[in-house]
Design an enzyme around this catalytic site. Sequence first.
Site, PDB file in Angstrom:
ATOM      1  CE  LYS A 110      -3.874   1.864   2.793  1.00  0.00           C
ATOM      2  NZ  LYS A 110      -4.702   1.600   3.997  1.00  0.00           N
ATOM      3  CB  SER A 129      -8.089   0.570   5.834  1.00  0.00           C
ATOM      4  OG  SER A 129      -8.821   1.759   5.744  1.00  0.00           O
ATOM      5  CB  SER A 131      -7.998   3.597   3.054  1.00  0.00           C
ATOM      6  OG  SER A 131      -7.145   2.991   4.001  1.00  0.00           O
TER       7      SER A 131
HETATM    8  N1  GLN Z   1     -12.881   3.824   6.762  1.00  0.00           N
HETATM    9  C1  GLN Z   1     -12.217   4.211   7.977  1.00  0.00           C
HETATM   10  C2  GLN Z   1     -11.867   5.681   7.919  1.00  0.00           C
HETATM   11  O1  GLN Z   1     -12.118   6.289   6.937  1.00  0.00           O
HETATM   12  C3  GLN Z   1     -11.045   3.351   8.244  1.00  0.00           C
HETATM   13  C4  GLN Z   1      -9.853   3.718   7.461  1.00  0.00           C
HETATM   14  C5  GLN Z   1      -8.667   2.869   7.797  1.00  0.00           C
HETATM   15  O2  GLN Z   1      -8.760   1.811   8.395  1.00  0.00           O
HETATM   16  N2  GLN Z   1      -7.504   3.393   7.418  1.00  0.00           N
HETATM   17  O3  GLN Z   1     -11.331   6.210   8.831  1.00  0.00           O
END
Ligand code: GLN
Length: 481
Positions: A78, A177, A153
């Site tokens: 990532k 994410s 994400s």
């Molecule tokens: N969807 C969650 C957020 O927007 C989690 C994101 C993540 O785990 N990096 O904060």
Amino acid sequence: MSNAQDPRLDIARTSAQLRDGALTPTGVVERCLQRIESRDADLHCMTQVFADEARARARALEREAPRGAFWGIPWLAKDNIATRTGRTTAGSRLLEDFRSPYDATVVERLDAEGAILLGKTNLDEFGRGSSTENSAFGASCNPWNAERVPGGSSGGSAAAVAAGYAAFALGSDTGGSIRQPAAFCGVVGFKPTYGSVSRFGLVAFASSLDQIGPLTRTVGDAAAVRVAIAGPDARDATTRPGAVSAADLAAPPAGVRIGVPRRFVDEGVDPAVHENFDATLRRWTDAGGTIVDIDLPHAPHAVATYYVLATAEASSNLARYDGVRYTRRTADATDLDTMLTRTRTTGFGAEVTRRILLGTFVLSSGYYDAYYRRAQKVRTLLRRDFDTAFARCDVVALPASPTPPFRHGERTADPLQMYLSDVFTVPANLVGGPAITLPSGLVGDLPLGVQLYGAVAQDAALLRVASWAEGSIGFRAAPPA
Ligand code: GLN
């Protein structure tokens, strides 16, 4: 489609074929690069492809005898994980040209095991989002249906593994994410216990919640990546001491007790998800598991708690992107205040700006007690809920997401709807324990996933149950070629 016809690489089979000479590192790298070449114009999972570096590394590995658990295995990081190769953009305009002077600990460890880094994957800017639509470099697509989001994400990592670009990818999970995109793309996503994998070299989102973990084709592969990347690191003081025990996946757990918080699960879940979840529970009871009714009374508050704590931590972690310490500076300012303000207001995307505002608000004097301190208290209550539950069951089962993968644009206008899609994943980060999502079926052409939580530090035990659970589900489909 059966596994035998599935052309996508996984770690275990590729490793076996590399070792018996049926495949070579160069052959594997070329196959993956071809796949990226043929698919990524449509899917847009990659921010960078390191074709020359990967080829050179494959040739170098071929000059030695196979050594290391990941010898010749291609993987993707990532793009919020620091690599000396290429750039580390975190999906942000502000870091578009940022070159890290060092590798993250996870990158060093996989390197030492002989793995080959093929490139970096797309993500929501700084990890903030659930759809990968918040990337400054454009959205990624779901390989099962390109009109749908791959989740986020770590959407680029999930879609890339599903589409067969590499044997596995790493993602980061602050509130789901890794797990939610894995479920949206029909692959396995594992968030280890907080502190079991070093965060050194991970672009910080919310430091008390962030954890790096694998997206893989199988639970066995996730267990193998965990062994390679977990363990103490002097450069991350929150890493857990002690050796990492491998999960004994060959021994199926006898009479596993699966906790199901019915009240929490039944609220506001899409009917297709509900049906699939219940069908999955029946498969597990048919295979000898026992369902235990549990209650997680504070779980309905987890999303609100998460979005207070995560935004508070995000607002302080993002302070460093000021055009002085990090990031490209706005050129047309003549005084410091204007330079700082312009760099930040033109550099950050809308969602990141929203998080900074929210986080600064909940930390400001007068609101700190009402929001931030209260959220910390709810976090403690949630931990107690899970302690009570794990006294009666071995794992807790939840859907991965309340809905199947949604359409591009469907939730971008309403941030609250987007936040609510994290309802089943954020509790694991607030509590700190391990959690894994497994593909559990299709609704039409779209994958669905289920999730298992384990008690804090019981990662090996969770993986053992997950391997059994994966076998009992028997999901074998691959996205259309
Ligand atoms: N969807 C969650 C957020 O927007 C989690 C994101 C993540 O785990 N990096 O904060």
